[in-house]
Design a protein around this motif. Structure first.
Motif, PDB file in Angstrom:
ATOM      1  N   LYS A  78       0.963  -1.747  -0.163  1.00 57.37           N
ATOM      2  CA  LYS A  78       0.255  -0.215  -0.028  1.00 57.37           C
ATOM      3  C   LYS A  78       0.333   1.622  -0.001  1.00 57.37           C
ATOM      4  N   ARG A 103      -9.062   7.864  -7.613  1.00 57.82           N
ATOM      5  CA  ARG A 103      -9.260   7.579  -5.689  1.00 57.82           C
ATOM      6  C   ARG A 103      -9.878   6.942  -5.458  1.00 57.82           C
ATOM      7  N   LYS A 106      -9.426   2.926  -5.571  1.00 59.46           N
ATOM      8  CA  LYS A 106      -8.307   2.934  -4.329  1.00 59.46           C
ATOM      9  C   LYS A 106      -8.506   2.631  -3.300  1.00 59.46           C
ATOM     10  N   ILE A 108      -9.053   5.881  -1.523  1.00 61.01           N
ATOM     11  CA  ILE A 108      -8.648   6.969  -0.867  1.00 61.01           C
ATOM     12  C   ILE A 108      -8.929   7.877  -0.593  1.00 61.01           C
ATOM     13  N   GLY A 150      -2.157   8.723  -3.022  1.00 59.06           N
ATOM     14  CA  GLY A 150      -2.033   8.067  -1.658  1.00 59.06           C
ATOM     15  C   GLY A 150      -0.407   8.214  -1.085  1.00 59.06           C
TER      16      GLY A 150
END
Length: 307
Positions: A78, A103, A106, A108, A150
């Motif tokens: 990660k 985003r 994922k 995030i 991230g």
């Protein structure tokens, strides 16, 4: 003592009867730009996919941020960002919409990260322009922006300058230098174009047919490719004295067979030969030697192919 972001131990990957990777021991220091170089099909993408968790090794292991087992390795992944085999873009979306979509995929947090990330790669002024209308260089930078979501500590890029025009190559190169110097991001960049990597990388790994042939620093690579004048005269001791007293340099070596390697004045062969002759020496051999980075790579893999 160096801190390593990544280490592999005898890492191998076999497809049917063919080894894509064979007992690879690779190490990447924190804060470095690691140029991973090899021809197409050499095993670069296979290793990158294993590091990223997209493929499993047949044998061997990897250590990422000091973690090598189970959930710890999954968690360590990660902390990396990847762009493998070209950027994954939605062509009918804008740059900001692409960032937002990735985003959300994922998971995030932070709806404001699109503007920050696009500014980082120089795409914050693209407005409503769709990704399908971007130049190839802009698409690559958008792919890098997606990889930066991230705030990864380790960025892995597979052939990010492939197919770019000279301006696009410069843009991507300068971006990666900035990410490394200003944000401390360690970068693994694969390429088959050594002339481009030598303007960017601090460390190198050379892979050929699944075998890691060599790892070396930028300084070590430059030293191996250093240009010099190879000089053989009737009195090497006198020639050495002339270089010290008249040329005022110690940047030379006298080999056991009497051949002198002069590492300065490579671009002044006429002047050097004249000085030697005017001081009573007979020149038996005088020629520029050395190789450029591309020649070094080709000689290295050529030795493997024909050795």
């Amino acid at each position: 003592m160096s801190e390593y972001i990544l280490k592999t131990d005898r890492l191998s990957k076999k497809f049917k009867k063919q080894h894509a990777l064979s007992k690879v021991n690779l190490s990447i220091e924190k804060g470095s730009i690691y140029g991973f170089i090899g021809q197409n099909g050499a095993g670069k993408s296979t290793l990158i996919r294993i590091i990223s968790g997209l493929a499993r090794p047949t044998t061997g292991s990897i250590e990422l941020f000091g973690e090598s087992n189970g959930q710890e390795l999954i968690h360590a992944r990660k902390r990396i960002g990847t762009m493998i085999e070209g950027p994954a873009l939605y062509p009918h979306m804008t740059a900001a919409e692409n960032i937002e979509a990735h985003r959300l995929l994922k998971g995030i947090p932070g709806e404001d990260c699109a503007e920050k990330t696009l500014a980082l790669v120089g795409l914050n002024d693209t407005g409503k322009k769709k990704a399908k209308n971007f130049s190839l260089g802009m698409k690559q930078r958008l792919g890098i922006a997606i990889a930066l979501l991230g705030d990864p500590e380790f960025l892995i890029l597979d052939e990010p300058t492939n197919g770019l025009d000279p301006m696009g190559v410069v843009e991507v190169r300068e971006l990666l230098k900035r990410l490394n110097k200003e944000f401390g991001i360690t970068i693994l960049i694969s390429s088959h174009i050594l002339s481009e990597l030598h303007l960017l990388a601090t460390h190198y790994g050379i892979i050929h047919r699944g075998n890691l042939l060599e790892q070396l620093t930028m300084d070590e690579l430059i030293a191996k490719c250093q240009q010099f004048l190879q000089i053989k005269v009737n009195n090497p001791e006198k020639a050495a004295s002339i270089m010290e007293t008249i040329l005022k340099t110690n940047d030379f070596v006298v080999m056991p067979d009497g051949v002198i390697k002069l590492f300065k004045f490579v671009d002044e062969p006429g002047r050097i030969s004249s000085i030697l002759v005017n001081n009573g020496l007979v020149i038996e051999q005088f020629m520029p030697m050395g190789q450029d980075l591309e020649s070094y790579f080709m000689n290295l893999i050529g030795g493997v192919q024909h050795g």
